[in-house]
Design an enzyme around this catalytic site. Structure first.
Site, PDB file in Angstrom:
ATOM      1  N   LYS A 253       0.849  -1.195   0.000  1.00 58.63           N
ATOM      2  CA  LYS A 253       0.000   0.000   0.000  1.00 58.63           C
ATOM      3  C   LYS A 253       0.880   1.240   0.000  1.00 58.63           C
ATOM      4  O   LYS A 253       1.725   1.415   0.881  1.00 58.63           O
ATOM      5  CB  LYS A 253      -0.900  -0.008   1.232  1.00 58.63           C
ATOM      6  CG  LYS A 253      -1.694   1.275   1.467  1.00 58.63           C
ATOM      7  CD  LYS A 253      -2.406   1.227   2.814  1.00 58.63           C
ATOM      8  CE  LYS A 253      -3.023   2.571   3.176  1.00 58.63           C
ATOM      9  NZ  LYS A 253      -3.619   2.563   4.531  1.00 58.63           N
ATOM     10  N   ASP A 258      -2.285  10.484   3.733  1.00 60.00           N
ATOM     11  CA  ASP A 258      -3.689  10.126   3.923  1.00 60.00           C
ATOM     12  C   ASP A 258      -4.348  11.090   4.889  1.00 60.00           C
ATOM     13  O   ASP A 258      -4.189  10.992   6.104  1.00 60.00           O
ATOM     14  CB  ASP A 258      -3.799   8.685   4.460  1.00 60.00           C
ATOM     15  CG  ASP A 258      -5.257   8.300   4.694  1.00 60.00           C
ATOM     16  OD1 ASP A 258      -6.151   8.923   4.093  1.00 60.00           O
ATOM     17  OD2 ASP A 258      -5.482   7.361   5.484  1.00 60.00           O
ATOM     18  N   LYS A 265      -9.607  12.910   8.845  1.00 58.93           N
ATOM     19  CA  LYS A 265      -9.091  12.490  10.145  1.00 58.93           C
ATOM     20  C   LYS A 265      -9.038  13.678  11.097  1.00 58.93           C
ATOM     21  O   LYS A 265      -8.907  14.830  10.669  1.00 58.93           O
ATOM     22  CB  LYS A 265      -7.661  11.947   9.987  1.00 58.93           C
ATOM     23  CG  LYS A 265      -7.525  10.681   9.171  1.00 58.93           C
ATOM     24  CD  LYS A 265      -6.055  10.295   9.025  1.00 58.93           C
ATOM     25  CE  LYS A 265      -5.873   9.070   8.167  1.00 58.93           C
ATOM     26  NZ  LYS A 265      -6.362   7.840   8.815  1.00 58.93           N
ATOM     27  N   ASP A 276       1.828   6.367   5.645  1.00 59.86           N
ATOM     28  CA  ASP A 276       0.797   5.426   5.202  1.00 59.86           C
ATOM     29  C   ASP A 276       1.230   4.656   3.957  1.00 59.86           C
ATOM     30  O   ASP A 276       0.443   3.901   3.392  1.00 59.86           O
ATOM     31  CB  ASP A 276      -0.524   6.159   4.936  1.00 59.86           C
ATOM     32  CG  ASP A 276      -1.739   5.286   5.200  1.00 59.86           C
ATOM     33  OD1 ASP A 276      -1.595   4.252   5.873  1.00 59.86           O
ATOM     34  OD2 ASP A 276      -2.832   5.628   4.718  1.00 59.86           O
ATOM     35  N   ASP A 335     -11.945   7.213   4.429  1.00 62.87           N
ATOM     36  CA  ASP A 335     -10.690   6.965   5.133  1.00 62.87           C
ATOM     37  C   ASP A 335     -10.339   5.484   5.177  1.00 62.87           C
ATOM     38  O   ASP A 335      -9.277   5.117   5.673  1.00 62.87           O
ATOM     39  CB  ASP A 335     -10.762   7.527   6.558  1.00 62.87           C
ATOM     40  CG  ASP A 335      -9.404   7.625   7.218  1.00 62.87           C
ATOM     41  OD1 ASP A 335      -8.394   7.719   6.488  1.00 62.87           O
ATOM     42  OD2 ASP A 335      -9.334   7.605   8.461  1.00 62.87           O
ATOM     43  N   GLU A 337      -9.421   3.801   2.634  1.00 61.11           N
ATOM     44  CA  GLU A 337      -9.036   3.902   1.225  1.00 61.11           C
ATOM     45  C   GLU A 337      -7.968   2.908   0.818  1.00 61.11           C
ATOM     46  O   GLU A 337      -7.856   2.543  -0.344  1.00 61.11           O
ATOM     47  CB  GLU A 337      -8.547   5.324   0.931  1.00 61.11           C
ATOM     48  CG  GLU A 337      -7.109   5.643   1.313  1.00 61.11           C
ATOM     49  CD  GLU A 337      -6.805   5.474   2.784  1.00 61.11           C
ATOM     50  OE1 GLU A 337      -5.703   4.988   3.115  1.00 61.11           O
ATOM     51  OE2 GLU A 337      -7.664   5.825   3.614  1.00 61.11           O
ATOM     52  N   ARG A 339      -7.552  -0.270   1.336  1.00 64.48           N
ATOM     53  CA  ARG A 339      -8.071  -1.522   0.777  1.00 64.48           C
ATOM     54  C   ARG A 339      -8.623  -1.322  -0.628  1.00 64.48           C
ATOM     55  O   ARG A 339      -8.630  -2.245  -1.429  1.00 64.48           O
ATOM     56  CB  ARG A 339      -9.134  -2.093   1.716  1.00 64.48           C
ATOM     57  CG  ARG A 339     -10.369  -1.244   1.893  1.00 64.48           C
ATOM     58  CD  ARG A 339     -11.115  -1.550   3.175  1.00 64.48           C
ATOM     59  NE  ARG A 339     -10.408  -1.050   4.347  1.00 64.48           N
ATOM     60  CZ  ARG A 339     -10.839  -1.218   5.601  1.00 64.48           C
ATOM     61  NH1 ARG A 339     -11.970  -1.870   5.846  1.00 64.48           N
ATOM     62  NH2 ARG A 339     -10.142  -0.733   6.611  1.00 64.48           N
TER      63      ARG A 339
END
Length: 486
Positions: A253, A258, A265, A276, A335, A337, A339
């Site tokens: 990933k 993010d 967030k 991230d 959030d 995201e 996956r």
């Protein structure tokens, strides 16, 4: 740092700092024992004492480091001891140190050499690219380390050291990527880093830009990245070729930042979100190590890279995303995201007909609640593969803990209006995320590693870590790949 292996006894070799590892259940050599009172050093794991021998032994300073009970020593014990040694050397402003390789460990000499090299190199790591006004004391670096062993052990020890240095370079690469600010490590920049890696090491690298992603139907990556001024990328790195050995796909990933998107967030949860892309960084590092060690495998590194930002063009809660596989996703929270971008990469991996797919991602806060920072969460569709990865985690010191992927968890991510929904609720959040990913791998053996709790260290718990990116996953993946190549 230059690391060499020589035959000899560290107590009889002149150096600015000699390092002697000792055990709870064994006496120190007479030359060292005479330098302190018996109760001053007990050999407990992590205990360290600096002595000034004044000519009683050859080194000007002698650092005693405890390894605990001899029969319980692992590669991790050696790795930590070596890292503590180099950190003490830096504090003492010693440019060169010598270490005595202890005998009769429950490890082979190559494993001991590898652990020494990893600990020394990673203990010396610092990321100070953006610091100014540093003093000479702060910038001081340990330049050389010599590991002393018996004649019959030196060759195997040296081979292990060479492996450990390659692994440490891979971890350092991953740490550098994670520690880079979001503005400096955009998806496009990640693509450039991959191309540079390929040119340097002979990897075959392909980087797909937004136009190519659109043409080929990478709907998951495009949806997450559409709110950002920094366009997404999909990165393919190949070591070897089909027929060179089993094909292993490593998937990472690569969210370079993010914000949470429109499901933004809270501010206090956002300052480390440059990390991230820790899964992608681990894949980069592992690909570098595979190439440097010339592993007899076909290893394919796949990275979905995007930036998740809120804007007038951002994807929304309630949207339905059509992924590269054709499967559709109902977006309930922007959030969740990671996956979504991974769904495209995991489906892409199937075209290689791999023997295994191993994916790493800083995926869920729930795994941090469950396991803290001491273990990575593992979910798998194939128990034999899970066991291989778990064993690699034990050997490498990057331990994992398996969670179930029962049908009930797959049922929790079914959507009424699409094939899947991107969250299954608070309960079992890490597991439902793993179940979501498993929907995109077909029948190929698959392991998901949730590194959200292990990829970043606010308070480093190990002497070979520093605050920031840990580079977790590189050592584990290297050990896993080497196990496949035996």
């Amino acid at each position: 740092m230059e690391i060499t292996v020589k035959s000899g006894n560290v107590l009889r070799e002149a150096s600015d700092l000699g390092v002697l590892a000792a055990f709870e259940d064994s006496a120190l050599p007479d030359e060292a024992a005479g330098l302190l009172e018996p109760d001053d050093f007990r050999g407990r794991a992590g205990q360290a004492v600096v002595l000034y021998p004044r000519g009683a032994v050859a080194p000007r300073r002698l650092l005693l480091i405890g390894l605990g009970q001899r029969d319980k020593v692992t590669a991790e014990s050696v790795r930590r001891a070596a890292a503590e040694a180099v950190r003490r050397a830096r504090e003492l402003q010693v440019a060169a140190l010598s270490i005595g390789a202890v005998d009769d460990l429950p490890l082979d000499d190559a494993a001991v050499g590898q652990a020494f090299a990893e600990g020394l190199a990673l203990g010396a790591y610092r990321y100070w690219k953006y610091r100014t006004g540093l003093t000479t004391e702060q910038t001081f670096a340990v330049e050389r380390a010599t590991v002393y062993s018996g004649d019959e052990r030196a060759a195997d020890m040296a081979a292990g050291v060479a492996t450990g240095q390659a692994v440490a370079r891979g971890v350092a690469l991953a740490r550098d990527l994670v520690n880079s600010p979001g503005y400096a490590m955009t998806p496009a920049r990640m693509g450039e880093e991959a191309l540079a890696l390929g040119e340097r090491l002979g990897l075959k690298v392909t980087v797909l830009d937004k136009a190519q992603l659109t043409e080929q139907g990478f709907g998951g990556i495009l949806a997450v990245g559409q709110g950002s001024a920094n366009d997404p990328r999909f990165i393919v790195m190949e070591h070897g070729a089909p027929g060179d050995g089993p094909t292993i796909c490593l998937v990472g990933k690569g969210l370079t930042f993010d914000s949470g998107g429109l499901s933004i967030k809270p501010a206090e949860a956002m300052d480390t979100m440059k990390s991230d892309m820790g899964g992608a960084a681990a894949v980069f590092g592992a690909m570098q190590v595979a190439a440097e060690l010339k592993l007899p495998l076909h290893v394919v590194g796949l990275v979905s890279s995007a930036e998740n930002m809120p804007s007038a063009t951002a994807y929304r809660p309630g949207d339905v995303v059509t992924t590269l596989s054709g499967k559709t996703i109902e977006v309930l929270n922007t959030d969740a995201e990671g996956r979504i971008i991974l769904s495209d990469a995991l489906h892409y991996a199937q075209r290689y007909e791999p023997a295994a797919i191993v994916e790493l991602s800083t995926l869920t806060g729930a795994i941090v609640i469950a396991l803290g920072s001491h273990a990575t969460g593992l979910m798998a569709t194939d128990q034999a593969l899970a066991d291989r990865v778990s064993q690699a985690g034990e050997i490498s010191g990057e331990r994992v803990w398996q969670l179930p992927l029962w049908q009930e968890y797959h049922d929790m991510i079914k959507s009424e209006i699409a094939d899947l929904k991107n969250i299954g609720g608070r309960a079992g959040g890490s597991i439902t995320a793993g179940a979501f990913l498993a929907a995109f791998v077909g029948d190929y053996p698959f392991v998901h590693l949730d590194i959200a709790g292990t990829a970043w260290a606010d308070r480093p718990a190990k002497p070979y870590e520093v605050q920031g990116g840990t580079g977790v996953g590189v050592r584990l993946l290297t050990e896993f790949l080497r196990g496949y190549s035996y």
